[in-house]
Write a protein that holds these residues in place. Structure first.
Motif, PDB file in Angstrom:
ATOM      1  N   THR A   9      -9.137   9.160 -23.417  1.00 22.40           N
ATOM      2  CA  THR A   9      -7.875   9.789 -23.834  1.00 22.40           C
ATOM      3  C   THR A   9      -8.119  11.151 -24.503  1.00 22.40           C
ATOM      4  N   ALA A  10      -9.363  11.405 -24.959  1.00 16.79           N
ATOM      5  CA  ALA A  10      -9.682  12.734 -25.497  1.00 16.79           C
ATOM      6  C   ALA A  10      -9.626  13.777 -24.384  1.00 16.79           C
ATOM      7  N   VAL A  11     -10.004  13.351 -23.178  1.00 18.33           N
ATOM      8  CA  VAL A  11      -9.984  14.262 -22.024  1.00 18.33           C
ATOM      9  C   VAL A  11      -8.608  14.249 -21.354  1.00 18.33           C
ATOM     10  N   HIS A  12      -7.940  13.064 -21.384  1.00 17.75           N
ATOM     11  CA  HIS A  12      -6.614  12.912 -20.748  1.00 17.75           C
ATOM     12  C   HIS A  12      -5.613  12.446 -21.805  1.00 17.75           C
ATOM     13  N   PRO A  13      -5.185  13.353 -22.691  1.00 15.30           N
ATOM     14  CA  PRO A  13      -4.331  12.935 -23.812  1.00 15.30           C
ATOM     15  C   PRO A  13      -2.989  12.345 -23.380  1.00 15.30           C
ATOM     16  N   GLU A  14      -2.551  12.646 -22.171  1.00 18.02           N
ATOM     17  CA  GLU A  14      -1.249  12.133 -21.712  1.00 18.02           C
ATOM     18  C   GLU A  14      -1.339  10.686 -21.210  1.00 18.02           C
ATOM     19  N   SER A  15      -2.550  10.186 -21.039  1.00 18.37           N
ATOM     20  CA  SER A  15      -2.695   8.858 -20.420  1.00 18.37           C
ATOM     21  C   SER A  15      -2.476   7.725 -21.432  1.00 18.37           C
ATOM     22  N   VAL A  16      -2.027   6.598 -20.908  1.00 15.27           N
ATOM     23  CA  VAL A  16      -1.856   5.393 -21.731  1.00 15.27           C
ATOM     24  C   VAL A  16      -2.794   4.332 -21.178  1.00 15.27           C
ATOM     25  N   ARG A  17      -3.810   4.003 -21.952  1.00 22.96           N
ATOM     26  CA  ARG A  17      -4.820   3.023 -21.485  1.00 22.96           C
ATOM     27  C   ARG A  17      -5.031   1.950 -22.547  1.00 22.96           C
ATOM     28  N   PRO A  18      -4.376   0.816 -22.413  1.00 22.08           N
ATOM     29  CA  PRO A  18      -4.610  -0.252 -23.391  1.00 22.08           C
ATOM     30  C   PRO A  18      -6.019  -0.830 -23.249  1.00 22.08           C
ATOM     31  N   VAL A  19      -6.554  -1.327 -24.364  1.00 19.63           N
ATOM     32  CA  VAL A  19      -7.850  -2.010 -24.320  1.00 19.63           C
ATOM     33  C   VAL A  19      -7.597  -3.427 -23.830  1.00 19.63           C
ATOM     34  N   ARG A  20      -8.322  -3.821 -22.798  1.00 19.49           N
ATOM     35  CA  ARG A  20      -8.116  -5.158 -22.224  1.00 19.49           C
ATOM     36  C   ARG A  20      -9.393  -5.995 -22.339  1.00 19.49           C
ATOM     37  N   ILE A  21      -9.214  -7.274 -22.688  1.00 18.40           N
ATOM     38  CA  ILE A  21     -10.323  -8.234 -22.686  1.00 18.40           C
ATOM     39  C   ILE A  21      -9.894  -9.399 -21.807  1.00 18.40           C
TER      40      ILE A  21
END
Lengths: 59, 435
Positions: B316-328
Protein backbone atom coordinates in the motif's frame (compact mmCIF):
# COMPACT_ATOMS: atom_id res chain seq x y z
CA UNK A 1 -14.46 5.21 45.43
CA UNK A 2 -16.47 2.19 44.32
CA UNK A 3 -14.73 -0.64 42.51
CA UNK A 4 -16.19 -1.58 39.14
CA UNK A 5 -14.73 -5.05 39.35
CA UNK A 6 -16.85 -7.92 40.66
CA UNK A 7 -13.85 -9.18 42.58
CA UNK A 8 -15.94 -11.54 44.72
CA UNK A 9 -16.70 -13.63 41.63
CA UNK A 10 -12.99 -13.75 40.74
CA UNK A 11 -11.99 -14.68 44.28
CA UNK A 12 -14.77 -17.31 44.40
CA UNK A 13 -13.53 -18.92 41.19
CA UNK A 14 -9.97 -18.88 42.56
CA UNK A 15 -11.32 -20.65 45.66
CA UNK A 16 -12.94 -23.31 43.48
CA UNK A 17 -9.63 -23.98 41.73
CA UNK A 18 -7.67 -24.09 45.01
CA UNK A 19 -10.22 -26.46 46.52
CA UNK A 20 -9.69 -28.81 43.55
CA UNK A 21 -5.89 -28.78 43.90
CA UNK A 22 -5.77 -31.79 46.27
CA UNK A 23 -6.72 -33.98 43.29
CA UNK A 24 -3.39 -33.50 41.42
CA UNK A 25 -1.55 -33.40 44.77
CA UNK A 26 -2.86 -36.89 45.48
CA UNK A 27 -0.69 -38.29 42.66
CA UNK A 28 2.75 -37.49 44.17
CA UNK A 29 1.27 -38.45 47.55
CA UNK A 30 0.58 -41.93 46.19
CA UNK A 31 4.08 -42.02 44.65
CA UNK A 32 5.51 -41.12 48.09
CA UNK A 33 3.52 -43.90 49.75
CA UNK A 34 4.57 -46.39 47.04
CA UNK A 35 8.28 -45.63 47.43
CA UNK A 36 8.08 -45.34 51.24
CA UNK A 37 8.92 -41.63 51.22
CA UNK A 38 7.54 -39.02 53.67
CA UNK A 39 4.01 -37.96 52.63
CA UNK A 40 4.06 -34.79 54.77
CA UNK A 41 5.04 -32.33 51.98
CA UNK A 42 1.93 -33.24 50.01
CA UNK A 43 -0.39 -33.54 53.02
CA UNK A 44 0.66 -30.04 54.09
CA UNK A 45 -0.05 -28.66 50.62
CA UNK A 46 -3.44 -30.42 50.54
CA UNK A 47 -4.43 -28.91 53.91
CA UNK A 48 -3.35 -25.40 52.84
CA UNK A 49 -5.12 -25.61 49.47
CA UNK A 50 -8.34 -26.83 51.12
CA UNK A 51 -8.19 -24.08 53.76
CA UNK A 52 -7.42 -21.34 51.23
CA UNK A 53 -10.08 -22.68 48.88
CA UNK A 54 -12.72 -22.64 51.63
CA UNK A 55 -11.71 -19.14 52.71
CA UNK A 56 -11.85 -17.75 49.18
CA UNK A 57 -15.19 -19.41 48.44
CA UNK A 58 -16.74 -17.92 51.55
CA UNK A 59 -15.91 -14.32 50.54
CA UNK B 1 -21.25 -17.04 38.63
CA UNK B 2 -20.97 -14.28 35.98
CA UNK B 3 -17.49 -13.31 34.91
CA UNK B 4 -16.99 -10.28 32.69
CA UNK B 5 -13.62 -9.43 31.13
CA UNK B 6 -12.39 -7.61 34.26
CA UNK B 7 -13.35 -10.46 36.56
CA UNK B 8 -11.75 -12.93 34.15
CA UNK B 9 -8.48 -10.95 34.14
CA UNK B 10 -8.43 -10.86 37.94
CA UNK B 11 -9.33 -14.55 38.30
CA UNK B 12 -6.70 -15.67 35.77
CA UNK B 13 -3.95 -13.65 37.48
CA UNK B 14 -4.98 -14.80 40.97
CA UNK B 15 -5.34 -18.47 40.05
CA UNK B 16 -1.96 -18.69 38.33
CA UNK B 17 -0.14 -17.00 41.20
CA UNK B 18 -1.85 -18.76 44.11
CA UNK B 19 -1.73 -22.24 42.57
CA UNK B 20 2.02 -21.72 42.06
CA UNK B 21 2.32 -20.61 45.69
CA UNK B 22 0.51 -23.71 46.98
CA UNK B 23 2.54 -25.82 44.55
CA UNK B 24 5.73 -24.55 46.21
CA UNK B 25 4.70 -25.91 49.64
CA UNK B 26 5.90 -29.52 49.07
CA UNK B 27 9.36 -28.24 48.10
CA UNK B 28 9.65 -26.12 51.26
CA UNK B 29 8.22 -28.77 53.61
CA UNK B 30 10.47 -31.49 52.13
CA UNK B 31 13.32 -29.16 53.12
CA UNK B 32 15.93 -30.71 50.83
CA UNK B 33 18.33 -29.06 48.39
CA UNK B 34 18.11 -25.62 46.81
CA UNK B 35 14.31 -25.67 46.52
CA UNK B 36 13.88 -25.69 50.30
CA UNK B 37 14.37 -21.90 50.17
CA UNK B 38 10.96 -20.20 49.71
CA UNK B 39 12.06 -18.05 46.74
CA UNK B 40 13.60 -21.05 44.99
CA UNK B 41 10.52 -23.16 45.77
CA UNK B 42 8.32 -20.46 44.25
CA UNK B 43 10.66 -20.26 41.24
CA UNK B 44 10.45 -24.03 40.69
CA UNK B 45 6.69 -24.09 41.19
CA UNK B 46 6.01 -21.08 38.95
CA UNK B 47 8.40 -22.50 36.35
CA UNK B 48 6.40 -25.73 36.57
CA UNK B 49 2.91 -24.26 36.46
CA UNK B 50 3.77 -21.88 33.62
CA UNK B 51 5.29 -24.88 31.76
CA UNK B 52 8.59 -22.98 31.58
CA UNK B 53 10.92 -25.74 32.71
CA UNK B 54 13.73 -23.56 34.05
CA UNK B 55 15.06 -25.17 37.21
CA UNK B 56 16.98 -24.09 40.32
CA UNK B 57 17.86 -27.70 41.24
CA UNK B 58 21.57 -28.33 41.59
CA UNK B 59 21.74 -31.93 42.75
CA UNK B 60 18.83 -34.08 41.54
CA UNK B 61 19.96 -37.10 43.57
CA UNK B 62 19.08 -35.54 46.96
CA UNK B 63 15.38 -35.24 46.09
CA UNK B 64 12.77 -37.93 46.66
CA UNK B 65 11.02 -39.51 43.68
CA UNK B 66 7.70 -38.09 44.86
CA UNK B 67 9.02 -34.51 44.98
CA UNK B 68 10.55 -34.91 41.52
CA UNK B 69 7.22 -36.34 40.32
CA UNK B 70 5.37 -33.31 41.75
CA UNK B 71 7.46 -31.09 39.45
CA UNK B 72 6.21 -33.17 36.53
CA UNK B 73 2.57 -33.16 37.71
CA UNK B 74 2.48 -29.39 38.23
CA UNK B 75 3.72 -28.93 34.66
CA UNK B 76 1.06 -31.25 33.31
CA UNK B 77 -1.50 -29.26 35.32
CA UNK B 78 -0.15 -26.01 33.87
CA UNK B 79 -0.50 -27.37 30.33
CA UNK B 80 -4.09 -28.32 31.00
CA UNK B 81 -4.80 -24.95 32.58
CA UNK B 82 -3.39 -22.99 29.68
CA UNK B 83 -5.44 -24.99 27.18
CA UNK B 84 -8.61 -24.03 28.99
CA UNK B 85 -7.43 -20.47 29.42
CA UNK B 86 -6.53 -20.12 25.74
CA UNK B 87 -9.62 -21.72 24.26
CA UNK B 88 -12.27 -20.60 26.72
CA UNK B 89 -11.09 -17.33 28.26
CA UNK B 90 -8.41 -15.41 26.34
CA UNK B 91 -10.12 -15.87 22.99
CA UNK B 92 -13.36 -14.51 24.46
CA UNK B 93 -11.79 -11.39 25.92
CA UNK B 94 -9.37 -10.87 23.04
CA UNK B 95 -5.95 -10.61 24.66
CA UNK B 96 -3.12 -9.62 22.31
CA UNK B 97 -4.96 -10.87 19.24
CA UNK B 98 -6.07 -14.12 20.86
CA UNK B 99 -9.51 -13.39 19.41
CA UNK B 100 -8.00 -14.54 16.11
CA UNK B 101 -8.76 -18.06 17.19
CA UNK B 102 -12.33 -17.20 16.31
CA UNK B 103 -11.46 -15.83 12.91
CA UNK B 104 -9.53 -19.02 12.35
CA UNK B 105 -12.78 -20.92 12.97
CA UNK B 106 -11.20 -22.59 15.95
CA UNK B 107 -12.91 -21.45 19.13
CA UNK B 108 -16.00 -20.64 17.10
CA UNK B 109 -16.30 -24.17 15.80
CA UNK B 110 -15.67 -25.70 19.19
CA UNK B 111 -18.31 -23.47 20.71
CA UNK B 112 -20.76 -24.61 18.05
CA UNK B 113 -20.02 -28.19 18.98
CA UNK B 114 -20.06 -27.48 22.69
CA UNK B 115 -21.95 -24.30 23.56
CA UNK B 116 -20.82 -24.24 27.19
CA UNK B 117 -17.30 -23.53 28.37
CA UNK B 118 -17.44 -26.56 30.66
CA UNK B 119 -18.14 -28.79 27.65
CA UNK B 120 -15.31 -27.18 25.68
CA UNK B 121 -13.04 -27.82 28.61
CA UNK B 122 -14.10 -31.48 28.77
CA UNK B 123 -13.41 -31.89 25.05
CA UNK B 124 -9.91 -30.44 25.43
CA UNK B 125 -9.32 -32.51 28.57
CA UNK B 126 -10.21 -35.66 26.65
CA UNK B 127 -7.61 -35.01 23.95
CA UNK B 128 -5.01 -34.00 26.55
CA UNK B 129 -5.60 -37.11 28.69
CA UNK B 130 -5.58 -39.32 25.57
CA UNK B 131 -2.29 -37.88 24.29
CA UNK B 132 -0.72 -38.23 27.74
CA UNK B 133 -1.81 -41.88 27.92
CA UNK B 134 -0.44 -42.52 24.43
CA UNK B 135 2.90 -40.90 25.36
CA UNK B 136 3.18 -43.04 28.51
CA UNK B 137 2.55 -46.21 26.48
CA UNK B 138 5.02 -45.28 23.72
CA UNK B 139 7.82 -44.28 26.11
CA UNK B 140 7.31 -47.31 28.36
CA UNK B 141 7.23 -49.79 25.47
CA UNK B 142 10.33 -48.22 23.90
CA UNK B 143 11.96 -48.40 27.32
CA UNK B 144 11.22 -52.12 27.49
CA UNK B 145 12.65 -52.58 24.00
CA UNK B 146 15.79 -50.43 24.01
CA UNK B 147 16.49 -48.63 27.31
CA UNK B 148 15.65 -49.94 30.82
CA UNK B 149 16.24 -46.45 32.24
CA UNK B 150 12.93 -45.44 30.65
CA UNK B 151 10.91 -47.33 33.27
CA UNK B 152 7.25 -46.69 34.14
CA UNK B 153 8.20 -43.81 36.48
CA UNK B 154 10.22 -42.04 33.78
CA UNK B 155 7.61 -42.82 31.11
CA UNK B 156 4.87 -41.16 33.18
CA UNK B 157 7.13 -38.28 34.22
CA UNK B 158 8.20 -37.47 30.66
CA UNK B 159 4.74 -38.01 29.17
CA UNK B 160 3.42 -35.36 31.59
CA UNK B 161 5.96 -32.79 30.48
CA UNK B 162 6.21 -33.52 26.75
CA UNK B 163 2.48 -33.25 25.98
CA UNK B 164 2.38 -30.12 28.16
CA UNK B 165 5.41 -28.75 26.22
CA UNK B 166 6.87 -28.08 29.64
CA UNK B 167 10.33 -29.64 29.87
CA UNK B 168 11.04 -30.71 33.46
CA UNK B 169 12.74 -34.09 33.74
CA UNK B 170 13.63 -36.11 36.85
CA UNK B 171 16.90 -36.87 35.05
CA UNK B 172 19.69 -34.26 35.40
CA UNK B 173 20.71 -34.88 31.77
CA UNK B 174 17.10 -34.47 30.60
CA UNK B 175 16.08 -36.63 27.62
CA UNK B 176 19.75 -36.83 26.63
CA UNK B 177 20.14 -39.71 29.07
CA UNK B 178 17.86 -41.98 27.00
CA UNK B 179 18.40 -44.08 23.86
CA UNK B 180 18.31 -42.12 20.56
CA UNK B 181 15.11 -43.93 19.55
CA UNK B 182 13.37 -42.55 22.63
CA UNK B 183 14.66 -39.07 21.84
CA UNK B 184 13.11 -39.35 18.37
CA UNK B 185 9.86 -40.58 19.93
CA UNK B 186 9.63 -37.52 22.19
CA UNK B 187 9.72 -35.09 19.23
CA UNK B 188 6.19 -35.81 17.87
CA UNK B 189 4.65 -35.42 21.32
CA UNK B 190 6.30 -32.02 21.79
CA UNK B 191 5.07 -30.99 18.34
CA UNK B 192 1.52 -32.27 18.90
CA UNK B 193 1.39 -30.47 22.26
CA UNK B 194 2.22 -27.22 20.49
CA UNK B 195 -0.39 -27.74 17.75
CA UNK B 196 -3.89 -26.27 18.10
CA UNK B 197 -5.95 -28.77 20.11
CA UNK B 198 -9.07 -27.64 18.31
CA UNK B 199 -7.54 -28.58 14.96
CA UNK B 200 -6.30 -31.85 16.49
CA UNK B 201 -9.92 -32.50 17.50
CA UNK B 202 -11.05 -32.08 13.89
CA UNK B 203 -8.17 -34.24 12.63
CA UNK B 204 -9.16 -37.03 15.02
CA UNK B 205 -12.78 -36.73 13.89
CA UNK B 206 -12.03 -37.35 10.21
CA UNK B 207 -11.24 -33.81 9.06
CA UNK B 208 -7.42 -33.81 8.88
CA UNK B 209 -7.42 -31.32 6.01
CA UNK B 210 -8.56 -28.55 8.37
CA UNK B 211 -5.24 -28.97 10.12
CA UNK B 212 -3.13 -29.68 7.05
CA UNK B 213 -4.50 -26.66 5.13
CA UNK B 214 -4.18 -24.30 8.07
CA UNK B 215 -1.86 -21.39 7.27
CA UNK B 216 -0.54 -21.06 10.81
CA UNK B 217 0.33 -24.78 10.77
CA UNK B 218 2.32 -24.28 7.54
CA UNK B 219 4.12 -21.24 8.95
CA UNK B 220 4.91 -23.03 12.22
CA UNK B 221 6.34 -26.13 10.55
CA UNK B 222 8.21 -23.99 8.02
CA UNK B 223 9.83 -21.97 10.81
CA UNK B 224 10.76 -25.11 12.74
CA UNK B 225 12.22 -26.85 9.66
CA UNK B 226 14.21 -23.78 8.63
CA UNK B 227 15.67 -23.32 12.11
CA UNK B 228 16.55 -27.03 12.37
CA UNK B 229 18.42 -26.81 9.04
CA UNK B 230 20.29 -23.70 10.16
CA UNK B 231 21.26 -25.40 13.43
CA UNK B 232 22.32 -28.66 11.72
CA UNK B 233 24.58 -26.86 9.24
CA UNK B 234 27.11 -25.39 11.74
CA UNK B 235 27.05 -28.69 13.65
CA UNK B 236 28.06 -30.56 10.47
CA UNK B 237 30.79 -28.01 9.79
CA UNK B 238 32.15 -27.88 13.36
CA UNK B 239 35.19 -30.22 13.57
CA UNK B 240 35.10 -30.15 17.39
CA UNK B 241 31.67 -31.83 17.42
CA UNK B 242 31.88 -35.41 16.15
CA UNK B 243 28.23 -36.41 16.37
CA UNK B 244 27.93 -38.36 13.09
CA UNK B 245 25.14 -37.79 10.55
CA UNK B 246 22.18 -39.31 12.42
CA UNK B 247 23.14 -37.79 15.75
CA UNK B 248 23.71 -34.36 14.19
CA UNK B 249 20.26 -34.38 12.58
CA UNK B 250 18.69 -35.76 15.78
CA UNK B 251 20.26 -33.17 18.06
CA UNK B 252 19.39 -30.34 15.66
CA UNK B 253 15.78 -31.48 15.21
CA UNK B 254 15.27 -32.37 18.88
CA UNK B 255 16.66 -29.20 20.38
CA UNK B 256 15.04 -26.88 17.83
CA UNK B 257 11.69 -28.65 18.36
CA UNK B 258 12.22 -28.41 22.11
CA UNK B 259 12.89 -24.65 21.99
CA UNK B 260 10.30 -23.70 19.34
CA UNK B 261 7.56 -25.76 20.98
CA UNK B 262 8.72 -24.08 24.25
CA UNK B 263 9.22 -27.50 25.89
CA UNK B 264 12.77 -27.06 27.14
CA UNK B 265 14.14 -30.62 27.11
CA UNK B 266 17.66 -31.17 25.80
CA UNK B 267 19.23 -34.16 24.06
CA UNK B 268 22.73 -32.81 24.60
CA UNK B 269 24.44 -29.81 26.19
CA UNK B 270 24.00 -27.26 23.39
CA UNK B 271 25.95 -24.69 25.42
CA UNK B 272 29.02 -26.38 23.90
CA UNK B 273 27.84 -25.80 20.32
CA UNK B 274 29.20 -23.23 17.87
CA UNK B 275 27.88 -19.67 18.37
CA UNK B 276 25.94 -19.83 15.07
CA UNK B 277 23.91 -22.83 16.26
CA UNK B 278 23.31 -21.28 19.69
CA UNK B 279 22.10 -18.01 18.16
CA UNK B 280 19.65 -19.95 15.99
CA UNK B 281 18.27 -21.59 19.14
CA UNK B 282 18.01 -18.13 20.69
CA UNK B 283 15.99 -16.93 17.69
CA UNK B 284 13.74 -19.98 18.10
CA UNK B 285 12.83 -18.80 21.61
CA UNK B 286 10.64 -16.09 20.09
CA UNK B 287 8.62 -18.27 17.69
CA UNK B 288 6.25 -20.38 19.81
CA UNK B 289 3.73 -22.95 18.62
CA UNK B 290 0.14 -22.49 17.52
CA UNK B 291 -2.62 -20.68 19.37
CA UNK B 292 -4.95 -23.01 21.27
CA UNK B 293 -2.09 -25.32 22.28
CA UNK B 294 -0.03 -25.81 25.45
CA UNK B 295 2.82 -23.76 23.99
CA UNK B 296 4.11 -20.39 25.23
CA UNK B 297 6.19 -17.58 23.67
CA UNK B 298 4.82 -15.21 21.03
CA UNK B 299 3.13 -17.90 18.91
CA UNK B 300 3.19 -18.49 15.18
CA UNK B 301 -0.17 -16.88 14.41
CA UNK B 302 0.96 -13.50 15.76
CA UNK B 303 4.14 -13.62 13.64
CA UNK B 304 2.15 -14.68 10.59
CA UNK B 305 -0.31 -11.81 10.97
CA UNK B 306 2.50 -9.32 11.66
CA UNK B 307 4.48 -10.46 8.60
CA UNK B 308 1.41 -10.40 6.32
CA UNK B 309 0.45 -7.00 7.66
CA UNK B 310 3.96 -5.69 7.03
CA UNK B 311 3.86 -7.08 3.49
CA UNK B 312 0.50 -5.40 2.99
CA UNK B 313 1.94 -2.11 4.26
CA UNK B 314 4.81 -2.33 1.77
CA UNK B 315 2.28 -2.85 -1.05
CA UNK B 316 0.00 0.00 0.00
CA UNK B 317 3.06 2.30 0.28
CA UNK B 318 3.48 1.88 -3.48
CA UNK B 319 -0.29 1.67 -4.24
CA UNK B 320 -1.93 3.99 -1.68
CA UNK B 321 -5.32 3.74 -3.40
CA UNK B 322 -5.52 -0.03 -2.98
CA UNK B 323 -7.51 -1.86 -0.31
CA UNK B 324 -5.83 -5.11 0.74
CA UNK B 325 -7.09 -6.79 3.90
CA UNK B 326 -4.76 -9.16 5.74
CA UNK B 327 -6.08 -12.68 5.31
CA UNK B 328 -5.27 -15.86 7.26
CA UNK B 329 -6.62 -19.14 5.86
CA UNK B 330 -8.89 -17.10 3.57
CA UNK B 331 -10.45 -14.92 6.28
CA UNK B 332 -9.69 -11.23 6.65
CA UNK B 333 -8.24 -10.06 9.96
CA UNK B 334 -9.78 -7.18 11.84
CA UNK B 335 -7.62 -4.03 12.00
CA UNK B 336 -8.04 -3.88 15.80
CA UNK B 337 -6.65 -7.42 16.12
CA UNK B 338 -3.62 -6.48 14.00
CA UNK B 339 -3.03 -3.43 16.21
CA UNK B 340 -3.26 -5.66 19.32
CA UNK B 341 -0.69 -8.03 17.85
CA UNK B 342 1.77 -5.23 17.05
CA UNK B 343 1.35 -3.97 20.62
CA UNK B 344 1.85 -7.48 22.02
CA UNK B 345 5.02 -8.03 19.97
CA UNK B 346 6.44 -4.68 21.02
CA UNK B 347 5.59 -5.24 24.67
CA UNK B 348 7.15 -8.71 24.64
CA UNK B 349 10.40 -7.47 23.15
CA UNK B 350 10.58 -4.49 25.52
CA UNK B 351 10.01 -6.75 28.56
CA UNK B 352 12.71 -9.20 27.43
CA UNK B 353 15.10 -6.27 26.92
CA UNK B 354 14.34 -4.79 30.36
CA UNK B 355 14.73 -8.18 32.04
CA UNK B 356 18.09 -8.58 30.30
CA UNK B 357 19.24 -5.29 31.79
CA UNK B 358 18.01 -6.39 35.25
CA UNK B 359 19.90 -9.70 34.96
CA UNK B 360 23.17 -8.05 33.91
CA UNK B 361 23.00 -5.26 36.51
CA UNK B 362 21.96 -7.56 39.35
CA UNK B 363 24.69 -10.08 38.45
CA UNK B 364 27.28 -7.33 38.51
CA UNK B 365 25.97 -6.13 41.89
CA UNK B 366 26.40 -9.68 43.20
CA UNK B 367 29.87 -10.00 41.68
CA UNK B 368 28.84 -12.65 39.13
CA UNK B 369 29.93 -12.84 35.52
CA UNK B 370 27.01 -13.05 33.09
CA UNK B 371 27.57 -12.16 29.43
CA UNK B 372 24.98 -10.14 27.48
CA UNK B 373 24.07 -13.18 25.40
CA UNK B 374 23.57 -15.34 28.49
CA UNK B 375 21.43 -12.60 30.05
CA UNK B 376 19.40 -12.23 26.84
CA UNK B 377 18.90 -15.99 26.72
CA UNK B 378 17.83 -16.17 30.37
CA UNK B 379 15.43 -13.25 29.91
CA UNK B 380 13.88 -14.70 26.75
CA UNK B 381 13.62 -18.21 28.13
CA UNK B 382 11.90 -17.19 31.38
CA UNK B 383 9.55 -14.58 29.94
CA UNK B 384 8.67 -16.77 26.93
CA UNK B 385 8.32 -19.80 29.28
CA UNK B 386 10.77 -22.03 27.43
CA UNK B 387 13.16 -23.45 30.06
CA UNK B 388 16.91 -23.65 29.65
CA UNK B 389 19.06 -20.80 28.41
CA UNK B 390 22.82 -20.56 27.87
CA UNK B 391 25.89 -20.42 30.10
CA UNK B 392 25.30 -21.53 33.69
CA UNK B 393 21.55 -21.59 32.99
CA UNK B 394 22.03 -24.00 30.07
CA UNK B 395 20.16 -27.29 29.67
CA UNK B 396 22.45 -29.10 32.10
CA UNK B 397 22.87 -26.10 34.36
CA UNK B 398 20.74 -24.28 36.91
CA UNK B 399 19.12 -20.89 37.42
CA UNK B 400 20.31 -21.07 41.03
CA UNK B 401 23.51 -19.46 39.77
CA UNK B 402 21.65 -16.14 39.39
CA UNK B 403 21.23 -13.90 42.46
CA UNK B 404 18.13 -14.48 44.57
CA UNK B 405 16.73 -11.07 43.59
CA UNK B 406 17.01 -11.94 39.87
CA UNK B 407 15.19 -15.22 40.49
CA UNK B 408 12.40 -13.34 42.28
CA UNK B 409 12.01 -11.03 39.26
CA UNK B 410 11.99 -14.07 36.97
CA UNK B 411 9.13 -15.59 39.01
CA UNK B 412 7.01 -12.53 38.26
CA UNK B 413 8.02 -12.48 34.60
CA UNK B 414 7.21 -16.17 34.10
CA UNK B 415 3.76 -15.47 35.59
CA UNK B 416 3.17 -12.43 33.38
CA UNK B 417 4.45 -14.15 30.25
CA UNK B 418 2.39 -17.29 30.69
CA UNK B 419 -0.94 -15.55 30.95
CA UNK B 420 -0.13 -13.33 27.96
CA UNK B 421 0.93 -10.13 29.74
CA UNK B 422 -2.32 -8.13 29.65
CA UNK B 423 -4.31 -9.94 32.43
CA UNK B 424 -1.56 -9.02 34.92
CA UNK B 425 -0.55 -5.56 33.72
CA UNK B 426 -4.15 -4.37 33.46
CA UNK B 427 -4.61 -4.99 37.19
CA UNK B 428 -2.15 -2.17 37.91
CA UNK B 429 -4.15 0.44 36.03
CA UNK B 430 -6.58 2.75 37.84
CA UNK B 431 -9.07 2.45 34.98
CA UNK B 432 -9.40 -1.30 35.54
CA UNK B 433 -10.72 -0.79 39.08
CA UNK B 434 -12.72 2.40 38.78
CA UNK B 435 -13.89 3.54 35.34
Amino acid sequence: MTSRVGWRASVGLTGDVLAALPVPLAFPLLVALYYGEPPLPFLAAIVVSLALGAAFRSV
Amino acid sequence: MNLGPREAFLAVALIWFLVAAVGAIPFVVAGVGTIAHPVNAMFESMSGLTTTGATVLRDFSVHSRSVLMWRQVIQWLGGLGILILATAVLSEIGVGGAQLMESESQTQDVNKLTPKISQTARLIWGIYFGLTGLAIAVYFLLGLAVDPQMDLYNAVAHAFTSVATAGFSPEPLSVGVFHPLIQWAVVPFMVIGSTSFVLIYFAINGEPMRLLKNEEFHFYFGAMGTLASFVALPLFLDPSIAFGAEATVRHAVFNVASIVTTTGYASTDYVLWAPAAKHMLFAGMFVGGMVGSTTCSIKSLRWLVALKSFKRNLYTAVHPESVRPVRISGKSIDVAAIRDIYAYLLLSIVIVFLLTVVIVVDAERAGLRVTEFEALGAAATTFNNIGPAFGDAGPYGTFASFPLSTRAVMVVLMWIGRIEIIPVLVLFTKAFWTS
